[in-house]
Design a protein around this motif. Structure first.
Motif, short mmCIF file in Angstrom:
data_model
loop_
_atom_site.label_atom_id
_atom_site.label_comp_id
_atom_site.label_asym_id
_atom_site.label_seq_id
_atom_site.Cartn_x
_atom_site.Cartn_y
_atom_site.Cartn_z
N PHE A 124 -5.35 21.34 6.62
CA PHE A 124 -4.11 21.25 6.57
C PHE A 124 -3.57 19.83 6.17
CE2 PHE A 124 0.22 20.59 8.30
CZ PHE A 124 0.90 21.32 7.37
N GLY A 125 -4.04 18.73 7.02
CA GLY A 125 -3.85 17.27 6.69
C GLY A 125 -4.43 16.76 5.30
N ARG A 126 -5.49 17.33 4.93
CA ARG A 126 -6.11 17.06 3.60
C ARG A 126 -5.14 17.50 2.56
NH1 ARG A 126 -8.62 19.04 -0.85
NH2 ARG A 126 -8.34 21.18 -0.08
N CYS A 127 -4.60 18.70 2.58
CA CYS A 127 -3.90 19.37 1.47
C CYS A 127 -2.36 18.44 1.44
CB CYS A 127 -3.45 20.83 1.82
SG CYS A 127 -4.89 21.90 1.50
N LEU A 128 -1.84 18.11 2.73
CA LEU A 128 -0.71 17.25 2.60
C LEU A 128 -0.97 16.05 1.87
CD1 LEU A 128 0.65 17.55 6.44
CD2 LEU A 128 1.48 18.98 4.53
N LEU A 129 -2.02 15.27 2.24
CA LEU A 129 -2.18 14.03 1.45
C LEU A 129 -2.26 14.06 0.12
CD1 LEU A 129 -4.74 12.46 4.01
CD2 LEU A 129 -2.25 11.77 3.66
N LYS A 130 -3.17 15.27 -0.27
CA LYS A 130 -3.13 15.70 -1.78
C LYS A 130 -1.84 15.70 -2.35
CE LYS A 130 -5.78 18.35 -5.06
NZ LYS A 130 -6.38 17.30 -5.53
N GLY A 131 -1.06 16.50 -1.60
CA GLY A 131 0.24 16.96 -2.21
C GLY A 131 1.20 15.67 -2.37
N LEU A 132 0.75 14.81 -1.35
CA LEU A 132 1.98 13.46 -1.50
C LEU A 132 1.37 12.87 -2.42
CD1 LEU A 132 1.86 13.01 2.39
CD2 LEU A 132 4.01 13.47 1.08
N GLN A 133 0.01 12.70 -2.84
CA GLN A 133 -0.24 12.02 -3.96
C GLN A 133 0.00 12.48 -5.22
OE1 GLN A 133 -4.37 11.69 -3.20
NE2 GLN A 133 -4.34 10.65 -1.56
N PHE A 134 0.32 13.90 -5.33
CA PHE A 134 0.53 14.59 -6.61
C PHE A 134 1.89 14.42 -7.00
CE2 PHE A 134 2.06 18.40 -8.90
CZ PHE A 134 1.11 18.21 -9.83
#
Length: 358
Positions: A124-134
């Motif tokens: 979940f944390g990995r997905c959040l970081l990826k989304g924030l970068q996007f």
């Protein structure tokens, strides 16, 4: 890190979890799993791992101010946005966006409900970081889509389109809570993901979306733009919030905007919105029964959920696929298959007996 923010929406009543969830202490403030942490606290615990503590905001009804402060004493009063009236998620998100814009016009924001279960927290944390970068790179409205493992009729579905980035796709359509027949088709097609209701966007992107798709809300907030982030903000909200339309962010913006994307993910997500969802995430005995912090003896009973407060012993015989829940002055006995009627039970109770049992 300095541009990462989070908004946790925690103002709902949670009537589908009645009688445990009550108007004075709804489900987000309850410890359903015996962990010592409520759903709200568990949500905060997840986000504080990737977002600075002082960048996390709770939006809730003003009647829950003391509950939030009691459960999250590490937050300052300035991080708790108190809605004077209930107006669904679009006005809630708009207020948070204008508030955060006043603090940091470059903010990238995660918006999430307070009542979710997430089993794979690292993913979940990995997905959040990826989304924030996007959303930092593109003026996108991003939702987290969950790979479905069953034809579920209680969730909304997102049909995905072309690849935008690895794991991120364009959105073709949104479908709210389909019939079982359609849900089966969706899952078998491989083109649909569950709509988690967790969103990520840059503050400027979401404000532009409000200006285009919900001007009734944005115009009202724009009229007080100089008051956000000042001591005058709360008086402005008290005067204007009730005039906002009662509309969800999904219906008001996500289903209309052309710059919507989905991050296709699988982090053990569940919307803990119903007794059946609690049943799915709780340990079961050999007959498939769940006894949620309760003492129970069952005979010829299968696949039930029993949740009774206090030291009362529950003895059941011959029940299959039922909810047996007691809290304070209400006992509910209902087939799990009819749990969508619980909201109607609450409405009927209020009409006949007033607020005593609500």
């Amino acid at each position: 890190m300095e541009n990462r923010y989070c908004v946790i929406m925690g103002g709902g009543i949670g009537s589908r979890f009645w009688p445990f969830s009550r108007a004075t202490r709804p489900k987000q403030f309850l410890d359903f799993f015996g962990t010592g942490r409520s759903l709200l606290q568990m949500s905060y615990d997840r986000f504080v791992k990737v977002i600075p503590k002082d960048h996390i905001f709770i939006v809730t009804n003003e009647s829950y101010a003391d509950l939030v402060k009691e459960q999250l004493p590490e937050l300052s009063d300035k991080q708790i946005l108190l809605e004077p009236q209930r107006r669904n998620t679009a006005p809630c998100v708009a207020w948070a966006a204008y508030h955060i814009q006043a603090l940091n016009p470059k903010a990238n924001i995660v918006v999430a409900p307070s009542d979710h279960v997430i089993l794979k927290e690292e993913e979940f944390g990995r997905c959040l970081l990826k989304g924030l970068q996007f959303v930092e790179k593109y003026p996108a409205l991003l939702t987290l889509g969950i790979k479905p493992n069953r034809p579920e009729t209680g969730y909304g579905y997102i049909q995905v389109g072309e690849d935008a980035e690895e794991e991120i796709k364009t959105v073709k359509t949104f479908t709210e809570k389909p019939s079982l027949e359609f849900a089966k088709v969706f899952v078998e097609s491989g083109e649909f993901f569950w709509n988690s209701g967790i969103f990520i966007w840059n503050v400027q992107s979401i404000i532009k979306a409000f200006q285009r798709h919900l001007p009734d809300i944005s115009n009202r907030f724009e009229a007080g733009i100089d008051k956000f982030g000042t001591e005058e903000e709360m008086s402005f909200i008290n005067e204007n919030f009730a005039a906002c339309p009662n509309i969800s962010i999904d219906f008001g913006i996500m289903e209309k905007a052309s710059n919507v994307f989905v991050l296709c993910s699988d982090f053990g997500w569940s919307d803990l919105g119903t007794w059946s969802a609690l049943y799915d995430h709780s340990p079961k005995n050999s007959d498939g029964n769940v006894t949620q912090n309760s003492k129970a003896l069952t005979y010829e009973c299968k696949n039930n959920v029993v949740a009774v407060q206090g030291d009362k012993l529950v003895v059941m015989e011959g029940l299959n696929d039922y909810i047996v829940a007691e809290a304070d002055n209400v006992l509910l006995i209902c087939p799990k298959s009819d749990e969508q009627r619980i909201k109607q039970f609450v409405t009927d109770t209020k009409m006949k007996y007033g607020d005593e049992f609500i």
